[in-house]
Write an enzyme that holds these catalytic residues in place. Structure first.
Site, mmCIF file in Angstrom:
data_model
loop_
_atom_site.group_PDB
_atom_site.id
_atom_site.type_symbol
_atom_site.label_atom_id
_atom_site.label_comp_id
_atom_site.label_asym_id
_atom_site.label_seq_id
_atom_site.Cartn_x
_atom_site.Cartn_y
_atom_site.Cartn_z
ATOM 1 N N SER A 33 4.155 5.709 -1.820
ATOM 2 C CA SER A 33 3.444 4.751 -2.675
ATOM 3 C C SER A 33 4.309 4.476 -3.901
ATOM 4 C CB SER A 33 2.101 5.340 -3.105
ATOM 5 O OG SER A 33 2.327 6.490 -3.898
ATOM 6 N N HIS A 89 -9.650 4.965 0.251
ATOM 7 C CA HIS A 89 -8.691 6.034 -0.013
ATOM 8 C C HIS A 89 -9.388 7.258 -0.604
ATOM 9 C CE1 HIS A 89 -5.753 2.485 -0.263
ATOM 10 N NE2 HIS A 89 -5.516 3.126 0.858
ATOM 11 N N SER A 121 -7.470 6.829 6.437
ATOM 12 C CA SER A 121 -7.990 7.359 7.693
ATOM 13 C C SER A 121 -7.803 8.858 7.857
ATOM 14 C CB SER A 121 -7.399 6.589 8.871
ATOM 15 O OG SER A 121 -7.945 5.283 8.862
ATOM 16 N N ASN A 155 -3.012 5.633 8.480
ATOM 17 C CA ASN A 155 -2.551 6.233 7.227
ATOM 18 C C ASN A 155 -3.329 7.497 6.879
ATOM 19 O OD1 ASN A 155 -0.984 3.967 7.171
ATOM 20 N ND2 ASN A 155 -1.700 3.253 5.179
ATOM 21 N N ILE A 156 -2.590 8.565 6.630
ATOM 22 C CA ILE A 156 -3.206 9.862 6.336
ATOM 23 C C ILE A 156 -2.503 10.514 5.156
ATOM 24 C CG2 ILE A 156 -3.532 12.209 7.230
ATOM 25 C CD1 ILE A 156 -3.840 10.879 10.008
ATOM 26 N N HIS A 160 -6.095 2.026 7.082
ATOM 27 C CA HIS A 160 -5.829 2.773 5.843
ATOM 28 C C HIS A 160 -6.952 3.776 5.620
ATOM 29 C CE1 HIS A 160 -2.438 0.710 3.694
ATOM 30 N NE2 HIS A 160 -2.523 0.057 4.833
ATOM 31 N N ASP A 171 4.292 2.089 0.865
ATOM 32 C CA ASP A 171 2.835 2.002 0.961
ATOM 33 C C ASP A 171 2.317 1.125 -0.189
ATOM 34 O OD1 ASP A 171 0.304 2.609 1.927
ATOM 35 O OD2 ASP A 171 0.187 4.570 0.955
ATOM 36 N N ASP A 213 0.773 -5.674 -0.164
ATOM 37 C CA ASP A 213 -0.689 -5.724 -0.254
ATOM 38 C C ASP A 213 -1.096 -6.849 -1.193
ATOM 39 O OD1 ASP A 213 -3.361 -5.469 -0.567
ATOM 40 O OD2 ASP A 213 -3.362 -3.368 -1.166
ATOM 41 N N GLU A 261 -1.998 -7.098 4.301
ATOM 42 C CA GLU A 261 -3.394 -6.660 4.307
ATOM 43 C C GLU A 261 -4.324 -7.833 4.052
ATOM 44 O OE1 GLU A 261 -4.715 -3.091 2.496
ATOM 45 O OE2 GLU A 261 -6.667 -3.943 1.966
HETATM 46 ZN ZN LIG Z 1 -3.818 2.418 1.786
#
Ligand SMILES: [Zn+2]
Length: 361
Positions: free
Chosen positions: A50, A198, A234, A275-276, A232, A83, A105, A142
């Site tokens: 990120s 998130h 997830s 995404n984890i 996302h 990210d 995004d 996104e």
């Molecule tokens: Zn995300």
């Protein structure tokens, strides 16, 4: 070095029907844990950073860290992904530092908290797609704003995410608009909003169709069978990780994440990137708390970071197995970005809309 683009990796995943977990990285311990798990499972990996991670670790440290991981594990295809890029510059500098893929995004404005309109989203995403594809890098876009369908609230994470309350029209991706968006932007992968958020506090109960709209994924996949979908937020937020943290002095209120079986259902309907981050954070924190609780005199960071790495490695390996990623690293021959750039230029990677998967091949 086996660095791979997101596009090549997800095309392979679509061909063989598996999903790829995307794990967040901030430091060496997380990088080693992810690659040890990938090596044990023979799985290709997506590592993502990120903006918060890039400023925490420093771009130069991250660049060399990924170089080191690629050198240690030359047989594991590694996709390095930005990210939640908030603007064109974030995506451009990521590629400069060796990322093979970026997320633009545009569902939020460049401040990463104000919901943006559709035209803004198309414009910035298209700018990034042009720039990235010229050099062979991949782009995830996104459509729809991530947030809870239970409360309408966003979960601000790492300085990213809207604050306040939104309606279901913004929190659920519109399938028809998704077709238009992919056509207009030519993104390689599309993140959609369907009730995930998130952080650890996603749901106040085990989620059902009212709060986790898996039907939206199925609807979008029906219209865009050749577009790779991204889930996302997830993490599954396993009960046993909550219990370990709380058993050793933590104070996490009871919460629910995205059940693995729902992700597996998504993988059957075009979800290729999952995404984890939270699960890995919790695994590390639980292991560190345990050492601190049992050995309050301990002060050697290796004594608690090693168990933390082991706990994170176990989560990563389990996800590689659950998502069907295991066993595929050795079956992929990564193409360099220069080769991908030629494929984009030739038009062969342009979105195939309105065709069934079979007809498109
Ligand atoms: Zn995300």
């Amino acid at each position: 070095m086996a660095r791979i683009t997101l596009r090549q990796l997800l095309d392979h995943a679509a061909e063989y029907g598996y999903g790829v977990p995307a794990f967040n990285i901030n430091n060496m311990e997380q990088g080693l844990a992810i690659l040890e798990a990938a090596d044990a499972a023979d799985a290709p990996v997506i590592i993502q950073a990120s903006r918060g991670a890039r400023s925490y670790a420093n771009d130069i440290v991250l660049k060399h860290l990924i170089d080191a991981l690629a050198e240690m594990y030359p047989h594991i295809p590694i996709c390095m992904h930005q990210d939640h890029g908030n603007n064109e510059a974030t995506c451009a500098t990521a590629i400069q530092y060796g990322f093979t893929s970026v997320m633009m995004d545009g569902s939020l404005k460049a401040d990463a908290k104000t919901p943006a309109d559709y035209d803004y989203n198309v414009r910035v995403t298209r700018n990034v797609v042009d720039m990235a594809h010229w050099v062979g890098a991949s782009v995830e876009g996104e459509l729809g704003v991530l947030g809870s369908l239970e409360t309408g609230m966003g979960e601000k994470e790492d300085g990213h995410g809207f604050e306040g309350k939104l309606g279901h029209d913004q929190l659920l991706t519109d399938p028809d608009q998704a077709v238009e968006f992919v056509k207009a932007t030519e993104v390689d992968a599309l993140a959609i909003a369907m009730g995930t958020s998130h952080g650890a506090y996603k749901f106040t109960r085990k989620p059902d169709g009212d709060v986790l709209a898996m039907n939206v994924i199925e609807e979008i996949h029906r219209r865009l069978p050749n577009t790779h979908l991204v889930m996302h937020g997830s993490s599954s937020v396993p009960q046993e990780l909550q219990d370990i943290i709380n058993q050793y002095g933590g104070q996490m209120p009871q919460t629910w994440g995205v059940p693995v079986e729902e992700i597996q259902r998504g993988i059957k309907h075009g979800v290729r990137k999952i995404n984890i981050d939270t699960d890995n954070r919790m695994a590390m924190t639980g292991a560190i708390r345990k050492v601190f609780a049992e050995n309050p005199g301990e002060f050697d960071p290796r004594k608690y970071l090693k168990p933390a790495m082991e706990a994170m490695r176990a989560v990563c390996k389990q996800r590689f197995e659950e998502f069907g990623t295991a066993g595929y690293a050795s079956k992929i021959r990564p193409l360099p970005m220069s080769a991908m750039a030629k494929r984009y230029a030739s038009g062969e990677l342009a979105p195939k809309i309105g065709l069934t998967r079979q007809a498109a091949e």
